[in-house]
Design a protein around this motif. Structure first.
Motif, PDB file in Angstrom:
ATOM      1  N   ALA A  81     -44.654 -17.287 -13.760  1.00 49.69           N
ATOM      2  CA  ALA A  81     -44.772 -18.732 -13.547  1.00 49.69           C
ATOM      3  C   ALA A  81     -43.450 -19.413 -13.898  1.00 49.69           C
ATOM      4  O   ALA A  81     -42.678 -18.918 -14.712  1.00 49.69           O
ATOM      5  N   GLN A  82     -43.225 -20.538 -13.283  1.00 48.91           N
ATOM      6  CA  GLN A  82     -42.008 -21.298 -13.570  1.00 48.91           C
ATOM      7  C   GLN A  82     -42.061 -21.815 -15.004  1.00 48.91           C
ATOM      8  O   GLN A  82     -43.062 -22.403 -15.413  1.00 48.91           O
ATOM      9  N   PRO A  83     -41.005 -21.602 -15.777  1.00 51.63           N
ATOM     10  CA  PRO A  83     -41.000 -22.109 -17.157  1.00 51.63           C
ATOM     11  C   PRO A  83     -41.049 -23.632 -17.181  1.00 51.63           C
ATOM     12  O   PRO A  83     -40.380 -24.299 -16.403  1.00 51.63           O
ATOM     13  N   GLN A  84     -41.883 -24.169 -18.071  1.00 48.95           N
ATOM     14  CA  GLN A  84     -42.021 -25.611 -18.225  1.00 48.95           C
ATOM     15  C   GLN A  84     -40.962 -26.094 -19.214  1.00 48.95           C
ATOM     16  O   GLN A  84     -40.507 -25.342 -20.072  1.00 48.95           O
ATOM     17  N   PRO A  85     -40.563 -27.356 -19.104  1.00 52.52           N
ATOM     18  CA  PRO A  85     -39.581 -27.869 -20.067  1.00 52.52           C
ATOM     19  C   PRO A  85     -40.148 -27.814 -21.487  1.00 52.52           C
ATOM     20  O   PRO A  85     -41.318 -28.098 -21.704  1.00 52.52           O
ATOM     21  N   ARG A  86     -39.291 -27.432 -22.387  1.00 54.82           N
ATOM     22  CA  ARG A  86     -39.716 -27.266 -23.779  1.00 54.82           C
ATOM     23  C   ARG A  86     -39.678 -28.614 -24.500  1.00 54.82           C
ATOM     24  O   ARG A  86     -38.727 -29.377 -24.353  1.00 54.82           O
ATOM     25  N   PRO A  87     -40.724 -28.918 -25.277  1.00 52.08           N
ATOM     26  CA  PRO A  87     -40.707 -30.169 -26.047  1.00 52.08           C
ATOM     27  C   PRO A  87     -39.620 -30.129 -27.128  1.00 52.08           C
ATOM     28  O   PRO A  87     -39.095 -29.068 -27.452  1.00 52.08           O
ATOM     29  N   GLU A  88     -39.319 -31.315 -27.672  1.00 50.93           N
ATOM     30  CA  GLU A  88     -38.268 -31.401 -28.693  1.00 50.93           C
ATOM     31  C   GLU A  88     -38.607 -30.563 -29.928  1.00 50.93           C
ATOM     32  O   GLU A  88     -37.773 -29.830 -30.428  1.00 50.93           O
ATOM     33  N   LYS A  89     -39.830 -30.731 -30.430  1.00 56.04           N
ATOM     34  CA  LYS A  89     -40.269 -29.957 -31.594  1.00 56.04           C
ATOM     35  C   LYS A  89     -41.543 -29.209 -31.230  1.00 56.04           C
ATOM     36  O   LYS A  89     -42.642 -29.681 -31.485  1.00 56.04           O
ATOM     37  N   PRO A  90     -41.425 -28.024 -30.610  1.00 55.12           N
ATOM     38  CA  PRO A  90     -42.634 -27.284 -30.244  1.00 55.12           C
ATOM     39  C   PRO A  90     -43.326 -26.721 -31.478  1.00 55.12           C
ATOM     40  O   PRO A  90     -42.695 -26.401 -32.483  1.00 55.12           O
ATOM     41  N   VAL A  91     -44.647 -26.633 -31.391  1.00 51.24           N
ATOM     42  CA  VAL A  91     -45.452 -26.066 -32.466  1.00 51.24           C
ATOM     43  C   VAL A  91     -45.869 -24.665 -32.021  1.00 51.24           C
ATOM     44  O   VAL A  91     -46.660 -24.510 -31.096  1.00 51.24           O
ATOM     45  N   PHE A  92     -45.287 -23.647 -32.636  1.00 53.89           N
ATOM     46  CA  PHE A  92     -45.590 -22.261 -32.300  1.00 53.89           C
ATOM     47  C   PHE A  92     -46.535 -21.679 -33.340  1.00 53.89           C
ATOM     48  O   PHE A  92     -46.226 -21.669 -34.527  1.00 53.89           O
ATOM     49  N   LEU A  93     -47.685 -21.201 -32.879  1.00 58.02           N
ATOM     50  CA  LEU A  93     -48.618 -20.481 -33.731  1.00 58.02           C
ATOM     51  C   LEU A  93     -48.583 -19.025 -33.285  1.00 58.02           C
ATOM     52  O   LEU A  93     -48.814 -18.713 -32.111  1.00 58.02           O
ATOM     53  N   THR A  94     -48.280 -18.135 -34.214  1.00 59.27           N
ATOM     54  CA  THR A  94     -48.110 -16.719 -33.880  1.00 59.27           C
ATOM     55  C   THR A  94     -49.199 -15.892 -34.538  1.00 59.27           C
ATOM     56  O   THR A  94     -49.491 -16.067 -35.715  1.00 59.27           O
ATOM     57  N   VAL A  95     -49.797 -15.005 -33.747  1.00 59.06           N
ATOM     58  CA  VAL A  95     -50.746 -14.025 -34.273  1.00 59.06           C
ATOM     59  C   VAL A  95     -49.988 -12.712 -34.360  1.00 59.06           C
ATOM     60  O   VAL A  95     -49.610 -12.128 -33.343  1.00 59.06           O
ATOM     61  N   LYS A  96     -49.758 -12.253 -35.577  1.00 56.40           N
ATOM     62  CA  LYS A  96     -48.981 -11.025 -35.785  1.00 56.40           C
ATOM     63  C   LYS A  96     -49.855  -9.800 -35.547  1.00 56.40           C
ATOM     64  O   LYS A  96     -51.075  -9.904 -35.411  1.00 56.40           O
TER      65      LYS A  96
END
Length: 151
Positions: free
Chosen positions: A55-70
């Motif tokens: 998919a085409q990458p969407q513009p990234r917000p200024e302060k993205p909130v990344f939640l990671t499941v390790k």
């Protein structure tokens, strides 16, 4: 055996050695209908590998909130580890209680689908309904198995 209906010259009906294809066509049409009805019923489970997206990458917000499941099923918000029980309060603090902000969810490839759905349910229960799944961008080059690629 088929018979010719032409006007016989000697008064005798002559045999025709051509095949009558009408019954053959009837059988083929019946088989076609049977396969058209039966084909959707014969679905097969297919193993899928979901991390790659084209998919085409969407513009990234200024302060993205990344939640990671390790891989060990622990959660991290940005780079900070977060216990599952405190996820809502930590998210509210980081987003200033803006529940319309999109949460980017990324998971290790070894995380089971069930575990990923549990984390998505935690986010939904916390009021964060805008969830984006993060994957590796498909550049057309197949990565070697076991090679670590960064998203």
């Amino acid at each position: 055996m088929a018979v010719s209906l032409k006007d016989p010259q000697d008064g005798d009906l002559a045999e025709v050695s051509e095949i009558n294809v009408t019954p053959f066509i009837d059988v083929i049409l019946v088989l076609l209908i049977i396969f058209m009805v039966a084909a959707p019923l014969s679905t097969v489970d297919v193993a899928v590998d979901l991390p790659v997206s084209n998919a085409q990458p969407q513009p990234r917000p200024e302060k993205p909130v990344f939640l990671t499941v390790k891989g060990d099923l622990s959660l991290a918000l940005g780079n900070d580890p977060v216990p599952r029980e405190a996820l809502q309060s930590v998210l509210d603090h980081q987003t200033s209680s803006d529940r319309e902000q999109r949460v980017f969810l990324r998971a290790d490839g070894t995380v089971a689908y069930r575990e990923l759905m549990e984390v998505m349910n935690l986010l939904r229960n916390a009021g964060y309904l805008k969830i984006a799944l993060v994957g590796i961008e498909d550049t057309g080059q197949a990565a070697a198995p076991g090679a670590g690629a960064k998203p």
